[in-house]
Motif scaffolding. Structure first.
Motif, PDB file in Angstrom:
ATOM      1  N   MET A   1       1.662   8.998   2.248  1.00 34.24           N
ATOM      2  CA  MET A   1       1.675   8.597   0.839  1.00 34.24           C
ATOM      3  C   MET A   1       1.224   9.768  -0.036  1.00 34.24           C
ATOM      4  O   MET A   1       0.254  10.439   0.263  1.00 34.24           O
ATOM      5  N   ASN A   2       1.973  10.070  -1.078  1.00 28.69           N
ATOM      6  CA  ASN A   2       1.613  11.130  -2.009  1.00 28.69           C
ATOM      7  C   ASN A   2       0.409  10.673  -2.837  1.00 28.69           C
ATOM      8  O   ASN A   2       0.462   9.664  -3.527  1.00 28.69           O
ATOM      9  N   ASN A   3      -0.677  11.445  -2.794  1.00 36.70           N
ATOM     10  CA  ASN A   3      -1.875  11.013  -3.502  1.00 36.70           C
ATOM     11  C   ASN A   3      -1.967  11.576  -4.910  1.00 36.70           C
ATOM     12  O   ASN A   3      -2.959  11.381  -5.589  1.00 36.70           O
ATOM     13  N   ASP A   4      -0.917  12.334  -5.353  1.00 34.98           N
ATOM     14  CA  ASP A   4      -0.959  12.868  -6.715  1.00 34.98           C
ATOM     15  C   ASP A   4      -1.026  11.721  -7.717  1.00 34.98           C
ATOM     16  O   ASP A   4      -1.652  11.817  -8.753  1.00 34.98           O
ATOM     17  N   HIS A   5      -0.324  10.667  -7.420  1.00 38.22           N
ATOM     18  CA  HIS A   5      -0.439   9.462  -8.247  1.00 38.22           C
ATOM     19  C   HIS A   5      -0.534   8.293  -7.277  1.00 38.22           C
ATOM     20  O   HIS A   5       0.318   8.142  -6.395  1.00 38.22           O
ATOM     21  N   PRO A   6      -1.589   7.509  -7.400  1.00 43.24           N
ATOM     22  CA  PRO A   6      -1.791   6.440  -6.427  1.00 43.24           C
ATOM     23  C   PRO A   6      -0.691   5.392  -6.517  1.00 43.24           C
ATOM     24  O   PRO A   6      -0.101   5.207  -7.579  1.00 43.24           O
ATOM     25  N   PRO A   7      -0.409   4.726  -5.408  1.00 44.30           N
ATOM     26  CA  PRO A   7       0.642   3.716  -5.436  1.00 44.30           C
ATOM     27  C   PRO A   7       0.257   2.524  -6.310  1.00 44.30           C
ATOM     28  O   PRO A   7      -0.919   2.187  -6.419  1.00 44.30           O
ATOM     29  N   ILE A   8       1.254   1.929  -6.909  1.00 42.31           N
ATOM     30  CA  ILE A   8       1.023   0.711  -7.696  1.00 42.31           C
ATOM     31  C   ILE A   8       1.697  -0.418  -6.948  1.00 42.31           C
ATOM     32  O   ILE A   8       2.857  -0.299  -6.550  1.00 42.31           O
ATOM     33  N   ARG A   9       0.953  -1.477  -6.717  1.00 42.91           N
ATOM     34  CA  ARG A   9       1.539  -2.640  -6.031  1.00 42.91           C
ATOM     35  C   ARG A   9       0.956  -3.896  -6.653  1.00 42.91           C
ATOM     36  O   ARG A   9      -0.112  -3.866  -7.254  1.00 42.91           O
ATOM     37  N   PRO A  10       1.662  -4.997  -6.518  1.00 43.27           N
ATOM     38  CA  PRO A  10       1.147  -6.248  -7.090  1.00 43.27           C
ATOM     39  C   PRO A  10      -0.151  -6.649  -6.380  1.00 43.27           C
ATOM     40  O   PRO A  10      -0.312  -6.358  -5.187  1.00 43.27           O
ATOM     41  N   PRO A  11      -1.049  -7.347  -7.081  1.00 43.14           N
ATOM     42  CA  PRO A  11      -2.296  -7.792  -6.441  1.00 43.14           C
ATOM     43  C   PRO A  11      -2.033  -8.583  -5.163  1.00 43.14           C
ATOM     44  O   PRO A  11      -2.782  -8.457  -4.186  1.00 43.14           O
ATOM     45  N   SER A  12      -0.953  -9.355  -5.143  1.00 41.96           N
ATOM     46  CA  SER A  12      -0.695 -10.200  -3.970  1.00 41.96           C
ATOM     47  C   SER A  12      -0.237  -9.384  -2.758  1.00 41.96           C
ATOM     48  O   SER A  12      -0.103  -9.929  -1.666  1.00 41.96           O
ATOM     49  N   GLU A  13       0.006  -8.081  -2.939  1.00 38.04           N
ATOM     50  CA  GLU A  13       0.399  -7.235  -1.808  1.00 38.04           C
ATOM     51  C   GLU A  13      -0.773  -6.385  -1.331  1.00 38.04           C
ATOM     52  O   GLU A  13      -0.584  -5.349  -0.687  1.00 38.04           O
ATOM     53  N   ALA A  14      -1.989  -6.832  -1.645  1.00 39.67           N
ATOM     54  CA  ALA A  14      -3.184  -6.053  -1.285  1.00 39.67           C
ATOM     55  C   ALA A  14      -3.288  -5.799   0.213  1.00 39.67           C
ATOM     56  O   ALA A  14      -3.855  -4.799   0.643  1.00 39.67           O
ATOM     57  N   HIS A  15      -2.733  -6.706   1.018  1.00 40.72           N
ATOM     58  CA  HIS A  15      -2.858  -6.538   2.474  1.00 40.72           C
ATOM     59  C   HIS A  15      -1.587  -5.997   3.114  1.00 40.72           C
ATOM     60  O   HIS A  15      -1.476  -5.967   4.345  1.00 40.72           O
ATOM     61  N   SER A  16      -0.652  -5.573   2.285  1.00 41.62           N
ATOM     62  CA  SER A  16       0.600  -5.033   2.830  1.00 41.62           C
ATOM     63  C   SER A  16       0.448  -3.540   3.115  1.00 41.62           C
ATOM     64  O   SER A  16      -0.252  -2.825   2.394  1.00 41.62           O
ATOM     65  N   THR A  17       1.150  -3.076   4.144  1.00 39.26           N
ATOM     66  CA  THR A  17       1.276  -1.634   4.354  1.00 39.26           C
ATOM     67  C   THR A  17       2.193  -1.106   3.256  1.00 39.26           C
ATOM     68  O   THR A  17       3.205  -1.732   2.930  1.00 39.26           O
ATOM     69  N   LEU A  18       1.825   0.032   2.653  1.00 35.25           N
ATOM     70  CA  LEU A  18       2.611   0.576   1.539  1.00 35.25           C
ATOM     71  C   LEU A  18       3.479   1.732   2.028  1.00 35.25           C
ATOM     72  O   LEU A  18       2.990   2.617   2.740  1.00 35.25           O
ATOM     73  N   LEU A  19       4.739   1.711   1.652  1.00 43.13           N
ATOM     74  CA  LEU A  19       5.647   2.796   2.027  1.00 43.13           C
ATOM     75  C   LEU A  19       6.390   3.262   0.774  1.00 43.13           C
ATOM     76  O   LEU A  19       7.166   2.502   0.178  1.00 43.13           O
ATOM     77  N   ARG A  20       6.141   4.505   0.397  1.00 40.93           N
ATOM     78  CA  ARG A  20       6.794   5.027  -0.820  1.00 40.93           C
ATOM     79  C   ARG A  20       8.175   5.571  -0.458  1.00 40.93           C
ATOM     80  O   ARG A  20       8.271   6.521   0.309  1.00 40.93           O
ATOM     81  N   ILE A  21       9.217   4.928  -0.989  1.00 45.96           N
ATOM     82  CA  ILE A  21      10.571   5.439  -0.708  1.00 45.96           C
ATOM     83  C   ILE A  21      11.202   6.053  -1.964  1.00 45.96           C
ATOM     84  O   ILE A  21      12.219   6.721  -1.873  1.00 45.96           O
ATOM     85  N   THR A  22      10.596   5.778  -3.126  1.00 44.12           N
ATOM     86  CA  THR A  22      10.987   6.482  -4.356  1.00 44.12           C
ATOM     87  C   THR A  22       9.699   6.916  -5.034  1.00 44.12           C
ATOM     88  O   THR A  22       8.607   6.451  -4.688  1.00 44.12           O
ATOM     89  N   GLU A  23       9.845   7.803  -6.029  1.00 46.40           N
ATOM     90  CA  GLU A  23       8.689   8.119  -6.879  1.00 46.40           C
ATOM     91  C   GLU A  23       9.088   7.783  -8.301  1.00 46.40           C
ATOM     92  O   GLU A  23      10.195   8.116  -8.737  1.00 46.40           O
ATOM     93  N   GLY A  24       8.179   7.121  -9.017  1.00 51.99           N
ATOM     94  CA  GLY A  24       8.463   6.775 -10.405  1.00 51.99           C
ATOM     95  C   GLY A  24       9.381   5.577 -10.532  1.00 51.99           C
ATOM     96  O   GLY A  24       9.614   4.834  -9.582  1.00 51.99           O
ATOM     97  N   CYS A  25       9.907   5.427 -11.747  1.00 45.72           N
ATOM     98  CA  CYS A  25      10.820   4.315 -12.058  1.00 45.72           C
ATOM     99  C   CYS A  25      12.077   4.917 -12.665  1.00 45.72           C
ATOM    100  O   CYS A  25      11.984   5.732 -13.582  1.00 45.72           O
ATOM    101  N   SER A  26      13.239   4.514 -12.185  1.00 46.53           N
ATOM    102  CA  SER A  26      14.483   5.120 -12.672  1.00 46.53           C
ATOM    103  C   SER A  26      14.753   4.731 -14.123  1.00 46.53           C
ATOM    104  O   SER A  26      15.452   5.430 -14.833  1.00 46.53           O
ATOM    105  N   TYR A  27      14.198   3.611 -14.573  1.00 49.94           N
ATOM    106  CA  TYR A  27      14.417   3.168 -15.952  1.00 49.94           C
ATOM    107  C   TYR A  27      13.354   3.782 -16.881  1.00 49.94           C
ATOM    108  O   TYR A  27      13.670   4.479 -17.837  1.00 49.94           O
ATOM    109  N   ASN A  28      12.117   3.542 -16.555  1.00 48.12           N
ATOM    110  CA  ASN A  28      10.964   4.148 -17.239  1.00 48.12           C
ATOM    111  C   ASN A  28      11.022   4.039 -18.757  1.00 48.12           C
ATOM    112  O   ASN A  28      10.619   4.965 -19.459  1.00 48.12           O
TER     113      ASN A  28
END
Ligand code: SF4
Length: 289
Positions: A1-28
């Motif tokens: 996981m890239n630590n330059d910007h911490p991952p954002i995930r919904p509170p309900s995914e607190a116990h999920s393993t996180l896998l970053r497959i994109t960075e940022g938001c394409s719409y933004n």
């Protein structure tokens, strides 16, 4: 996981393993969203994703749930997603449920067949921001699409049995559209009929266009009492066949967890009580992320 910007995930995914497959938001482009403002959107290569999966496997057993980060993983071309799903199952066989954020725009780029394939590959839950069912409010927030377009994309996910967690933003209509925002949001949610709903309260973050609008007086956030009134209107007018309604986000004044349809009356009584006795509301200093 890239630590330059911490991952954002919904509170309900607190116990999920996180896998970053994109960075940022394409719409933004959403005026209220501070999440990825200075992060150019990129899709991580298969090699990078494989390395991340191998490093997860080498240090601990993954959770049964895995959450794909960042903003909208469904923007990734279908063949790359299929390859990613296969790598997940091969390297982390303990993963049984894959989840992600997706906006209606990225869902619209997938055919029904592609969505069905993603479901077969293990995509079981999508978190989608509706924010409002009011088109005027959506336009002001610069969200992609009209309410009907978002409803259509959300229903396509439901049709292929991908569960939906839909979030809405109390206060998103400002003082001007407060009532329409609440009523039309309840109507849009009823049409989607998702398994889970999260009602958050809009908070203007420094550096966002919304923050500027608040500072220059073109947007006014409703009072805590009016926000509670919006919550009441949404719940009163909401018809779900079966689902969970969460208003327990850190931004909210009155934490609620409601099983619908059965828990609606009790929740409305709690809101009524809080409207009469505002000492029941969370103090300002306790709100936030
Ligand atoms: S689509 Fe989601 S992540 Fe992207 S700008 Fe809008 S709220 Fe933020």
């Amino acid at each position: 996981m890239n630590n330059d910007h911490p991952p954002i995930r919904p509170p309900s995914e607190a116990h999920s393993t996180l896998l970053r497959i994109t960075e940022g938001c394409s719409y933004n482009g959403c005026t209220f969203c501070p999440a990825y403002k200075n992060i150019p959107f990129t899709i991580r290569s298969a090699k990078q994703i494989k390395q991340t999966l191998l490093s997860i496997a080498s240090v601990h057993r993954a959770s049964k749930r895995l959450f794909l980060c960042d903003g909208d993983a469904l923007t990734v071309p279908q063949d790359r997603l299929t390859e990613t799903m296969a790598m997940i199952h091969q390297i982390l066989p303990e993963v049984k449920s894959i989840r992600t954020y997706a906006n209606a725009k990225s869902v619209s780029t997938k055919s029904d067949e592609q969505l069905r394939t993603l479901r077969q590959d293990g995509l079981k839950v999508v978190h989608m921001g509706l924010e409002s069912g009011d088109d005027v409010t959506l336009k002001r927030l610069n969200k992609w699409g009209t309410a009907q377009e978002i409803i259509t994309q959300a229903k396509r996910l439901r049709q292929v049995r991908i569960k939906l967690f839909v979030t809405v933003l109390l206060g998103a209509g400002g003082t001007q559209r407060s009532d329409q925002h609440a009523r039309f949001t309840a109507d849009a949610l009823s049409q989607i009929d998702p398994e889970y709903i999260g009602a958050l309260t809009l908070m203007p973050y420094r550096g966002t266009p919304l923050y500027e609008q608040c500072a220059n007086g073109t947007f006014t956030l409703p009072s805590p009492k009016a926000l509670l009134g919006e919550l009441k209107t949404v719940l009163e007018n909401l018809t779900l066949s079966r689902g969970l309604f969460f208003a327990n986000h850190a931004s909210n004044y009155l934490p609620l967890n409601v099983r619908l349809p059965g828990g609606k009356d009790q929740a409305l009584k709690l809101i009524e009580h809080a409207l009469g006795d505002q000492s029941a509301l969370k103090p300002e200093w306790m709100r936030g992320l």
